[in-house]
Design a protein around this motif. Structure first.
Motif, PDB file in Angstrom:
ATOM      1  N   UNK A 163     -14.225  11.564 -17.528  1.00  0.00           N
ATOM      2  CA  UNK A 163     -15.036  12.779 -17.557  1.00  0.00           C
ATOM      3  C   UNK A 163     -14.682  13.749 -16.435  1.00  0.00           C
ATOM      4  N   UNK A 164     -14.498  13.195 -15.230  1.00  0.00           N
ATOM      5  CA  UNK A 164     -14.249  14.093 -14.110  1.00  0.00           C
ATOM      6  C   UNK A 164     -12.770  14.410 -13.944  1.00  0.00           C
ATOM      7  N   UNK A 165     -11.923  13.761 -14.740  1.00  0.00           N
ATOM      8  CA  UNK A 165     -10.491  14.055 -14.686  1.00  0.00           C
ATOM      9  C   UNK A 165      -9.857  13.796 -13.331  1.00  0.00           C
ATOM     10  N   UNK A 166     -10.399  12.856 -12.584  1.00  0.00           N
ATOM     11  CA  UNK A 166      -9.814  12.569 -11.277  1.00  0.00           C
ATOM     12  C   UNK A 166      -8.470  11.893 -11.461  1.00  0.00           C
ATOM     13  N   UNK A 167      -7.510  12.273 -10.631  1.00  0.00           N
ATOM     14  CA  UNK A 167      -6.186  11.652 -10.721  1.00  0.00           C
ATOM     15  C   UNK A 167      -6.080  10.602  -9.628  1.00  0.00           C
ATOM     16  N   UNK A 168      -5.949   9.355 -10.063  1.00  0.00           N
ATOM     17  CA  UNK A 168      -5.842   8.250  -9.106  1.00  0.00           C
ATOM     18  C   UNK A 168      -4.367   7.960  -8.850  1.00  0.00           C
ATOM     19  N   UNK A 169      -3.968   8.015  -7.590  1.00  0.00           N
ATOM     20  CA  UNK A 169      -2.575   7.730  -7.252  1.00  0.00           C
ATOM     21  C   UNK A 169      -2.537   6.555  -6.272  1.00  0.00           C
ATOM     22  N   UNK A 170      -1.809   5.537  -6.648  1.00  0.00           N
ATOM     23  CA  UNK A 170      -1.731   4.365  -5.772  1.00  0.00           C
ATOM     24  C   UNK A 170      -0.773   4.668  -4.628  1.00  0.00           C
ATOM     25  N   UNK A 171      -1.307   4.559  -3.425  1.00  0.00           N
ATOM     26  CA  UNK A 171      -0.476   4.827  -2.256  1.00  0.00           C
ATOM     27  C   UNK A 171      -1.369   5.163  -1.077  1.00  0.00           C
ATOM     28  N   UNK A 207       0.819  -1.213   0.000  1.00  0.00           N
ATOM     29  CA  UNK A 207       0.000   0.000   0.000  1.00  0.00           C
ATOM     30  C   UNK A 207       0.851   1.260   0.000  1.00  0.00           C
ATOM     31  N   UNK A 208       2.081   1.163   0.506  1.00  0.00           N
ATOM     32  CA  UNK A 208       2.975   2.325   0.474  1.00  0.00           C
ATOM     33  C   UNK A 208       2.878   3.254   1.664  1.00  0.00           C
ATOM     34  N   UNK A 209       2.104   2.873   2.703  1.00  0.00           N
ATOM     35  CA  UNK A 209       1.972   3.791   3.837  1.00  0.00           C
ATOM     36  C   UNK A 209       3.304   3.945   4.564  1.00  0.00           C
ATOM     37  N   UNK A 210       4.097   2.896   4.548  1.00  0.00           N
ATOM     38  CA  UNK A 210       5.402   2.958   5.209  1.00  0.00           C
ATOM     39  C   UNK A 210       6.258   4.055   4.567  1.00  0.00           C
ATOM     40  N   UNK A 222       3.834   7.863  -4.121  1.00  0.00           N
ATOM     41  CA  UNK A 222       3.313   7.627  -5.463  1.00  0.00           C
ATOM     42  C   UNK A 222       3.904   6.288  -5.860  1.00  0.00           C
ATOM     43  N   UNK A 223       3.217   5.217  -5.439  1.00  0.00           N
ATOM     44  CA  UNK A 223       3.836   3.893  -5.523  1.00  0.00           C
ATOM     45  C   UNK A 223       4.176   3.481  -6.946  1.00  0.00           C
ATOM     46  N   UNK A 224       3.321   3.869  -7.898  1.00  0.00           N
ATOM     47  CA  UNK A 224       3.591   3.448  -9.271  1.00  0.00           C
ATOM     48  C   UNK A 224       4.788   4.186  -9.871  1.00  0.00           C
ATOM     49  N   UNK A 225       5.137   5.333  -9.288  1.00  0.00           N
ATOM     50  CA  UNK A 225       6.354   6.022  -9.721  1.00  0.00           C
ATOM     51  C   UNK A 225       7.507   5.695  -8.775  1.00  0.00           C
TER      52      UNK A 225
END
Lengths: 198, 666, 290
Positions: free
Chosen positions: B463-471, A34-37, B489-492
């Motif tokens: 449509x809503x242009x929401x930015x999803x960031x995994x973390x 999840x990356x919380x760490x 920003x886990x994917x980066x």
């Protein structure tokens, strides 16, 4: 032209992983990335592999990436990661285990100065029982090549009497004895592990 | 004199593949009182059953042993077959030589056969001592109680009422409507929640078969399926609803305001109030914790210490119908029901537990439900989405998913199912309210499993242009006017800081406080999180282990509106099915107390998991235990606990079981 | 029963040097409150961050020695430095494991009990329990204090046995008791950069700057600290922080014992305010406290 790609070798137990899991007493497959760490880690911004990625590397058996990483040495042991992990994984313990696992190896360039510092710190109290800050500072500056490191506060410290010029005279503490016996016990443990190997 | 017939099944090759059936049949023939033994490929099939029936007639059998699959599979089938041949269906014993023999010992044919023979031997020894048993009939009260007036309870009540039965709909709040009344729009259709809910609320109020009791709780439940006796505690509203017309004059003039529960603390409400404009009933209650007159009365009762508080009583003075009733006390209402549906719903997880997100101290860090109230045109801000701290319109909004869900450290490991979807909804709605807003959604995984859900999520993206960031954010703190979110920003692969004007925590669902106590009163199970437990999670989702008590909706586990509505209807169908008979047939495999041997220690009552044993006083003034055969499930715990061996279990008597053991040595 | 007015005292390596004023004011304040501190004989370094990072056994043995010393005195052990406190607590926890206990017993040449009667406390906890005894000679009126607990006091939760790790209140309560105004701020327990002062000064500057900035934003006049490591990062390095971030934070960082001593009316000279890099005297003068 095909570029070189890291091959993931998904072996269930690599030598780092077993050691780490034994140290923290938990399975790291529990981590759901999840990356919380990393988010709460005050020094993640300057690590080559963020804490989450360190765990990922362990999960996927990508040991070579960890051996030379400086992440575990930049880790401050502030324990924020372990405190907030939603899966209650002791991530700080993982970092500690990696430090212990690599402490005997030759340091990589990014690890050098941290290893040097720890070595010098331990040496600074090995003889007198208590840390000798001035000696530690001078030795570190010289050996790391950063001669002017921390120099700016030395006059202020001296003026205020907050820097002991000489190491503490340890009376009665058998510090050297402790070090000797720790080493002896470690050697004995290693021998036992060796002799129990088939 | 017993005449036992033994019928051994091949079950295709399930049984015959692992053992020598012929040897079992031969051994069976030699067992005491066995008159005939035979085998069959599929005993449960029509020809198989026919051959059993024929054998019973031909051999004048009075006891039957069928060695086949587990009784949990076909005991009812074989009981019916035996009954069709004229025998009491309880003169049958089943030897499980499949699940307990062939399926687990397939690797050793000889041992499997030996064991099968032993299992048959035991069964024969037992069945010889069987007595005929006769089920009883109990009457059914065709009235249903639905606990919980949210959409689930409303749906269940309407369905049962439309089927022609009387329903009491019980709700602990002053109004029905539940969580749905607090929502603005519902995903994925973006229907106005109140618009689709309130017509149903009105239907409930107007339905001739539904009696609505609001501001009331369950005090005690006794009885059993078809015959529940329930004590309901009507809390004191301090307003006489028989006189009140709901004109609204009182709540417009009440001077004492306190934070509104309905608006989750974002706005205030008077001390005499209806929770929201479309409340049903639209008649007020008085909040006795804040009412000035009540406080005055308390001051008088305490001996008039200190400064005299205001007496107020404005509501009483201006009420045109004299409906204020200060001396109204809580009342107990006792009713009888044949079935109960529990639909108590959920409450929102309290995000103050997340100290790392401010612990509730930051006004601009709010929960998803609080955002719903802000978005709602009848909410505290009239539908203006503004920052609670300074009333400014937020331009950057951060959403944090999985707050109070998927978090072992906070004691909630489960996923609350709806938060990913409602967060996408929020992003879409925010964009509709303000085309210049930018939403950042911090997620671990996006779960969009229902019908049209994936497309709805894509709407939030496209449509809503929401930015999803995994973390998953680790900390939220205030810096000047902004809230700073620390997240990776886990994917980066690197940590970032996001400055937001408003932070919305996608808080999860948990059962209502007190759900555990209600479950205990009803004698139904609940899990660690106090969600109610179904009889079988896959195949019996609206029934409980207690006959006659059904569960539906979010009180069972996190779910959305369509699922809850479906379950409300499902529970209603079960109730209506129950009511389609005038009497219920009970299973005669129950315990019975020998009153002469009973010493009245009542240990059996303590161990009975179904509260099926009561005590009574005999004519010679002795206290003895007595089993309620409608509640007894035949588990036998009482038999084990009974010290003088006064209780026995019909169909599994102590003597039968001891003879089973003895037979192994003969 | 373990005494509540007498404690074994572990000063830590900084006590006679970089945290001289902390040690001195600790002793002063404890004396004023009737708490007797019995300094451990022949105490050695707890190992700080270095020992446990390179050698697990060494990292446990060094603090174990101090635990044994305190056990011999049959007193609870109190540490004023948060890092020492953490190492002592962690060692006590590790020693519950029989295997480790046996090894450490062998090294120290004495049998370590499986269930020691005495425990480890941080100075803050001892001060809290004696809070009501503090004579209020000079209430810290109008002094807005940001209480900084540091990262290690409350973590790991089960081992440290300190209060809430995210929003502790112990020090805040003490400040209130002293008549001061504790400010609520979001960085009470965030790391200052710790021992990277030698190896990565940039980290210390960044993290400590963040702390100072947030404390200032929350309206604080000064910080109250309970750890020599945190203190030097926030005090001795403040000039470097100002230079790096082109800012002048001017937020004195005081030890909690200095503030208690001030409120209790102890002689100002003995409170060693002159040992601080960021001079608190102008602030205290402004508030009428000196």
């Amino acid at each position: 032209m095909i570029s070189a790609v890291s091959v993931i070798k998904p072996q269930p137990d690599t030598k780092f992983r077993s050691f780490v899991e034994a140290h923290i007493g938990q399975s790291i497959s529990q981590c759901y990335q999840c990356g919380k760490c990393t988010a709460g880690c005050p020094v993640a911004y300057t690590m080559d592999l963020t804490p989450r990625r360190v765990i990922r590397a362990l999960q996927l058996g990508m040991e070579n990436e960890l051996e030379n990483s400086s992440s575990m040495w930049i880790c401050l042991s502030c324990l924020t990661c372990s405190a907030r992990c939603p899966r209650e994984i002791d991530i700080a313990g993982v970092m500690e285990a990696l430090r212990l696992a690599t402490a005997g190896n030759k340091p990589s360039p990014s690890q050098k100065k941290f290893r040097l510092f720890h070595e010098l710190f331990i040496m600074s109290f090995q003889f007198s029982g208590r840390a000798y800050e001035l000696g530690l500072g001078v030795a570190y500056n010289v050996l790391s090549g950063h001669l002017l490191n921390m120099v700016s506060i030395i006059p202020g410290m001296l003026r205020r009497g907050k820097l002991a010029c000489l190491p503490h005279r340890g009376q009665g503490s058998d510090i050297q004895g402790i070090f000797n016996r720790v080493d002896a016990l470690k050697r004995k443990n290693n021998e036992q592990t060796q002799s129990s190997k088939p | 004199m017993a005449r036992v017939g033994v019928f051994i099944c091949h079950c295709g090759t399930n049984i015959s593949g692992a053992m020598d059936i012929t040897r079992v049949v031969e051994a069976a023939r030699k067992m005491p009182m066995v008159v005939t033994a035979s085998d069959n490929k599929y005993t449960c099939s029509e020809p198989g059953q026919a051959s059993v029936r024929q054998a019973i007639a031909d051999n004048k059998l009075n006891r039957v042993v069928i060695a086949a699959c587990s009784p949990r599979m076909h005991e009812p089938t074989f009981r019916k077959a035996v009954a069709a041949a004229g025998l009491n269906p309880y003169l049958l014993e089943i030897a499980n030589i499949r699940e307990q023999c062939s399926w687990v010992h397939a690797h050793d044919r000889k041992k499997a056969t030996d064991k099968a023979i032993e299992l048959v031997k035991i069964a024969v020894a037992k069945v010889i001592r069987h007595e005929p048993l006769y089920p009883r009939e109990v009457p059914v009260t065709k009235r249903a109680l639905v606990i919980g007036g949210g959409i689930t309870g409303i749906q269940a009540a309407l369905d049962i009422a439309n089927a022609g039965h009387e329903v009491v709909l019980l709700e602990q709040e002053p109004t029905i409507g539940g969580r749905m009344a607090q929502l603005d729009k519902t995903f994925p259709t973006l229907d106005c929640s109140a618009c689709i809910l309130t017509p149903k609320m009105v239907d409930v109020a107007n339905h001739p078969n539904i009696r609505l009791i609001t501001y009331a709780e369950i005090k005690e439940v006794r009885g059993f399926v078809g015959n529940f006796k329930v004590e309901i505690m009507q809390k004191a509203r301090k307003v006489d609803h028989t006189k009140c017309t709901g004109c609204g004059t009182c709540w417009q003039k009440c001077p004492e305001k306190s934070p509104s529960e309905f608006d989750l603390g974002l706005g205030n409400r008077p001390s005499i109030y209806i929770p929201f404009a479309q409340a049903v009933p639209a008649k007020p209650v008085i909040d006795t914790d804040h009412c000035r007159y009540i406080k005055y009365l308390q001051w008088v009762a305490d001996g008039e210490q200190g400064k005299k508080p205001p007496e107020c009583r404005i509501c009483e003075k201006i009420c045109p119908t004299g409906s204020i009733a200060w001396d109204q006390e809580p009342q107990t209402i006792t009713e009888e029901f044949g079935a109960v549906v529990v639909a108590t719903g959920f409450q929102v997880y309290d995000h103050r537990h997340y100290e790392e997100y401010g612990g509730g101290a930051y006004p601009d860090v709010i929960s998803g439900m609080q955002l719903e109230r802000l978005m709602n045109a009848s909410g505290p801000t009239g539908g203006e989405i503004i920052r609670p701290s300074d009333g400014a319109h937020p331009k950057t909004v951060a959403f944090v998913c999985c707050v109070g869900s998927r978090d072992q450290a906070k004691g909630r490991t489960y996923c609350s199912k709806v938060c990913c979807m409602y967060t996408a909804k929020h992003a879409i709605m925010l964009k509709e309210h303000d085309p210049h807003v930018q939403c950042y959604i911090f997620y671990i995984d996006v779960r969009a499993g229902g019908k049209d859900f994936e497309e709805f999520y894509l709407r939030a993206l496209d449509d809503a242009g929401a930015i999803y960031i995994k973390g998953r954010p680790s900390k939220i703190y205030q810096d000047g006017k902004k809230m700073i979110v620390l997240v990776e920003h886990a994917l980066m692969g690197r940590p970032i800081e996001v400055a937001a004007d408003l932070v919305v925590l996608a808080t999860g669902m948990e059962p209502r406080t007190g759900a555990d106590r209600l479950a205990q009163k009803l004698n139904i199970s609940y899990n660690t999180y106090h969600f109610l437990v179904e009889a079988h999670p896959k195949l019996r989702p609206v029934e409980t282990q207690t006959d006659g008590i059904f569960v539906a909706g979010a009180c069972v586990g996190p779910r959305d509106i369509p699922e809850s509505v479906a379950q409300g209807s499902a529970a209603a169908a079960k109730v209506v099915g129950l009511f389609s008979r005038d009497a219920l047939v009970t299973d005669p495999v129950t315990s019975v107390v020998n009153r002469d041997r009973c010493i009245g220690c009542l240990l059996c009552i303590a161990v009975c998991p179904y509260k099926a044993i009561d005590c009574e006083t005999t004519r010679d003034k002795r206290v003895v235990a007595v089993v309620n055969e409608s509640l007894c499930k035949g588990c036998g715990l009482c038999v084990g606990a009974c010290r003088p061996k006064a209780v026995d279990l019909r169909g599994f008597t102590s003597q039968q079981i001891l003879e089973e053991v003895n037979s192994l040595w003969s | 029963m373990i005494e509540t007015d007498r404690y074994a005292y572990y000063p830590g390596c900084c006590a006679k040097a970089s945290a001289k004023e902390y040690d001195a004011t600790t002793r002063l304040v404890c004396q004023a409150l009737g708490i007797e501190l019995v300094e451990l004989e022949n105490w050695v370094c707890c190992g700080a961050s270095s020992a446990h990072s390179v050698d697990k056994l060494l990292g446990i043995t060094l603090p174990a020695q101090e635990l044994q010393s305190a056990a011999r005195l049959n007193l609870d052990l109190v540490a004023s430095c948060s890092l020492c406190f953490s190492r002592l607590k962690i060692a006590a926890h590790e020693l519950k494991n029989e295997n480790i206990r046996n090894q450490v017993s062998e090294i120290l040449n004495e049998k370590i009990p499986a269930n020691p009667r005495n425990g480890v406390k941080h100075l803050l906890q001892v001060l809290e329990s004696h809070m009501d005894k503090i004579p209020l000679k000079k209430p810290l009126k109008d002094l807005k204090v940001a209480c900084y607990y540091g990262c290690l006091l409350g973590r790991p939760k089960e081992i440290a046995e300190f209060e809430d790790e995210e929003n502790p209140q112990v020090m805040d309560k003490i400040i209130s008791r002293l008549g001061g105004e504790p400010v609520e701020w979001g960085f009470k327990a965030e790391c200052c950069g710790g021992s990277h002062i030698f190896t990565r000064q940039d980290i210390v500057l960044k993290l400590s700057h963040r702390l100072l900035y947030q404390a200032k934003q929350a309206g604080a006049d000064c910080l109250a600290v309970v750890c020599p490591v945190c203190h030097s990062n926030l005090d001795a390095m403040q000039k470097s922080i100002d230079a790096e971030y082109k800012d002048k934070v001017d937020l004195p960082a005081l030890y909690i014992t200095q503030l208690i001593g001030l409120a209790a009316g102890l002689p100002v000279k003995k409170l060693m305010f002159d040992k601080l890099f960021v001079d608190p005297i102008p602030l205290l003068r402004r508030k009428g406290l000196v």
